[in-house]
Design an enzyme around this catalytic site. Structure first.
Site: not given
Length: 315
Positions: A141-143, A240
């Site tokens: 998962l993105d930060r 993203h």
């Protein structure tokens, strides 16, 4: 900081077969960054059956691995997990089995260290869960994204879950609050995405005909004043993807400082939102040992709940 003062010899077990040597070493040299592990492998300090190997070498049962003593300089060492982070992670486990665990990842925590990040979720969990001899990310998962994150606790489970991911047997759904009214009958966004250097070493993604095809399903959950709560299901898994596809559809995510709009950032400030409104709300996958479907939901954190409540009050 010293990781060890003596050479260790470790025999590879059946359930570790097929694992890359660099990943094998990372789980046994806690605190060592990837760059250091690659360096000792390249220099021949790591041996398998007394022979030099490359970082992508895959282990076989019975292989004898030489693990050298490492002394980590302060700037190389992975940060020790703080008590606050330890407690946060311990309270974030949504469900766990002998083969896997699902955690409600907090926003702002990278899934792994590197590129200036001293400690990521996987490194922190390995410190917190010292009872586990194996722990690897199944996906990422993105930060700034919160929510369901799946980790494998055995090599066989990792291979099974990776296969499920590859064959689209894993369903991931996200909640996102976007700026503006979501376009009518825009249930799918299909647009090619390309990664590029945005300067200062930062990598971003843009819609580009030369990129790789990406598809996301969107479903409106709630229409608010100049905002829409949508559910997003990525059909492909590009970096993203949801954020760029939402912006491409004319409705960027609130709190998105990379792909958002000025209007969206103003709306986020008005709601008191200081993070990206993107949450991995549910995850469904086949249980590795039985194949039975497992479905897990992750509740919104307080900051997202508060922002959503304020958005509803503005109607």
């Amino acid at each position: 900081m010293a990781e060890g003062r003596e050479v260790r010899w470790v025999e590879v077990q059946e359930d570790q077969a097929g694992q890359r040597i660099d990943n094998f070493l990372r789980s046994r040299l806690k605190g060592a960054p990837k760059s250091l592990i690659y360096r000792v492998v390249r220099k021949g300090e790591v041996r398998v059956n007394k022979k030099r190997v490359k970082a992508d070498y895959r282990l076989s049962p019975g292989d004898l691995v030489r693990i050298p003593p490492l002394r980590l300089a302060p700037e190389e060492a992975v940060q020790e997990v703080s008590d606050n982070l330890r407690n946060l992670l311990a309270g974030s486990v949504l469900l766990e089995s002998p083969d896997w665990l699902v955690i409600n990842k907090p926003s702002g925590l990278a899934v792994h260290g590197g590129s200036g990040v001293k400690i990521g979720l996987i490194e922190a969990l390995r410190q917190v869960r010292e009872d586990l001899g194996f722990l690897e990310l199944v996906h990422r998962l993105d930060r700034d994204t919160s929510g369901c994150l799946l980790l494998a606790k055995s090599r066989s489970a990792l291979l099974s879950l990776n296969e499920s991911l590859k064959k689209h047997r894993m369903e991931k759904r996200y909640l996102a609050l976007v700026s503006g009214r979501w376009p009518a009958r825009r249930e799918f966004v299909g647009a090619r995405l390309d990664r590029f250097d945005a300067g200062n070493g930062e990598r971003r993604v843009r819609v580009d005909a030369a990129g790789k095809m990406a598809r996301t399903r969107f479903a409106v959950q709630e229409t608010l004043a100049d905002m829409t709560l949508v559910e997003a299901e990525p059909i492909t898994g590009r970096t993203h993807q949801i954020r760029v596809h939402a912006a491409h559809a004319g409705c960027p995510l609130l709190g998105d400082d990379k792909y958002g709009s000025r209007a969206g950032l103003r709306q986020a400030r008005k709601l008191g939102l200081s993070r990206l409104f993107l949450h991995a709300s549910s995850l469904t996958f086949p249980e590795p040992s039985s194949g039975r479907p497992v479905s897990i939901k992750a509740p919104l954190d307080e900051s997202l709940k508060t922002a959503l409540s304020r958005a509803r009050q503005s109607l």
